[in-house]
Design an enzyme around this catalytic site. Structure first.
Site, mmCIF file in Angstrom:
data_model
loop_
_atom_site.group_PDB
_atom_site.id
_atom_site.type_symbol
_atom_site.label_atom_id
_atom_site.label_comp_id
_atom_site.label_asym_id
_atom_site.label_seq_id
_atom_site.Cartn_x
_atom_site.Cartn_y
_atom_site.Cartn_z
ATOM 1 N N ASN A 25 34.545 -66.569 -22.912
ATOM 2 C CA ASN A 25 34.620 -65.547 -23.955
ATOM 3 C C ASN A 25 35.771 -65.840 -24.907
ATOM 4 O O ASN A 25 36.835 -66.307 -24.518
ATOM 5 C CB ASN A 25 34.701 -64.125 -23.372
ATOM 6 N N CYS A 80 30.992 -63.240 -26.190
ATOM 7 C CA CYS A 80 30.939 -63.391 -24.738
ATOM 8 C C CYS A 80 30.741 -64.859 -24.349
ATOM 9 O O CYS A 80 30.210 -65.666 -25.131
ATOM 10 C CB CYS A 80 29.767 -62.608 -24.163
ATOM 11 N N GLU A 132 28.602 -66.133 -22.175
ATOM 12 C CA GLU A 132 27.205 -66.546 -22.033
ATOM 13 C C GLU A 132 26.618 -66.962 -23.374
ATOM 14 O O GLU A 132 25.898 -67.953 -23.481
ATOM 15 C CB GLU A 132 26.354 -65.396 -21.460
HETATM 16 N N1 THU Z 1 32.266 -60.484 -21.681
HETATM 17 C C1 THU Z 1 31.591 -61.660 -21.491
HETATM 18 O O1 THU Z 1 32.098 -62.751 -21.799
HETATM 19 N N2 THU Z 1 30.341 -61.592 -20.969
HETATM 20 C C2 THU Z 1 29.698 -60.441 -20.618
HETATM 21 O O2 THU Z 1 28.521 -60.478 -20.281
HETATM 22 C C3 THU Z 1 30.427 -59.179 -20.648
HETATM 23 C C4 THU Z 1 31.729 -59.193 -21.327
HETATM 24 C C5 THU Z 1 33.592 -60.534 -22.292
HETATM 25 C C6 THU Z 1 33.646 -59.920 -23.663
HETATM 26 C C7 THU Z 1 35.086 -59.520 -23.761
HETATM 27 O O3 THU Z 1 35.827 -60.650 -24.219
HETATM 28 C C8 THU Z 1 35.505 -59.226 -22.332
HETATM 29 O O4 THU Z 1 34.511 -59.823 -21.513
HETATM 30 C C9 THU Z 1 35.595 -57.739 -22.007
HETATM 31 O O5 THU Z 1 34.458 -57.061 -22.380
#
Ligand code: THU
Length: 160
Positions: free
Chosen positions: A62, A73, A75
Site C-alpha cells: 500500500n 491498496c 492488492e
Molecule cells: N489497505 C490495503 O492495502 N488493502 C486492503 O485491502 C485494505 C486496506 C491499506 C490502505 C491503507 O493504506 C491502509 O491499508 C489502511 O486502510
C-alpha cells in the site's frame, strides 16, 4: 417474490506451513513487499504477491498519500502493475499479508471492497479464477477459490 442465496465458502488453514510450497513462497514475497509499504498515516502495512502463469511473481504494497484518498491498496498496486507489464499473462493466485506496523496480527485480513472490484475485473477478463490467500502477520490463513466468491453478484462488463 423469491430469494436469491449466494454460497461463500472459505478454507482456513492453521498456519502458512499447512499450505503448498508455491503458496508459501508467494507469502514470502508478500511479506517482503509489506516491509516496503508506505503507510505513515494508517501505519497499517499490506503486502500482496501474485503469481502469473509464466511463473513470474509480481508484488505490491500500500502506498499512502497526505491527501488520503490519493493512496492505493497493496492488492491494486500489484494487479495494476501486472496488467500494465504482463497484459497477456493470466494471474493464477494472490497472497496478501496485512497488519499494523508495530503489532502482530493473528487473524486473516480480507481485501477491501474496492480491491475486490478491481481484482474481479481481471478474473473476468482472463476467464479463469484467481485463487486468493490472505492472512495477518501470523497465524491462520484464509483461502477463497476465486475473487467472485467474495464479491457475489458483481458489476462487470456484461452489464454495460
Ligand atoms: N489497505 C490495503 O492495502 N488493502 C486492503 O485491502 C485494505 C486496506 C491499506 C490502505 C491503507 O493504506 C491502509 O491499508 C489502511 O486502510
Amino acid at each position: 417474490m423469491k430469494n436469491i442465496k449466494f454460497n461463500t465458502e472459505f478454507t482456513i488453514y492453521a498456519s502458512k506451513e499447512a499450505l503448498k510450497e508455491d503458496v508459501q513462497e508467494l507469502f514470502k514475497a508478500a511479506e517482503t513487499a509489506r516491509k516496503d509499504a508506505y503507510a505513515p498515516y494508517s501505519k497499517f502495512l499490506v503486502g500482496a504477491a501474485l503469481k502469473l502463469e509464466n511463473g513470474e511473481v509480481i508484488t505490491g504494497s500500500n502506498q499512502e498519500n497526505a491527501a488520503y484518498p490519493s493512496g492505493l491498496c497493496a492488492e491494486r498496486t500489484a494487479i495494476f502493475y501486472a496488467g500494465a507489464q504482463f497484459p497477456n499473462q493470466k494471474i493464477l493466485k494472490m497472497a496478501i499479508s496485512a497488519g499494523l506496523q508495530e503489532k502482530a496480527l493473528d487473524r486473516p485480513i480480507p481485501p477491501c471492497g474496492a480491491c475486490r472490484q478491481a481484482l474481479v475485473e481481471y478474473e473476468k477478463r482472463q476467464n479463469i479464477p484467481i485463487e486468493l490467500y490472505f492472512m495477518g502477520t501470523e497465524g491462520q490463513v484464509a483461502y477463497s477459490e476465486s475473487v467472485e466468491n467474495i464479491l457475489p453478484w458483481i458489476f462487470d462488463k456484461n452489464v454495460l
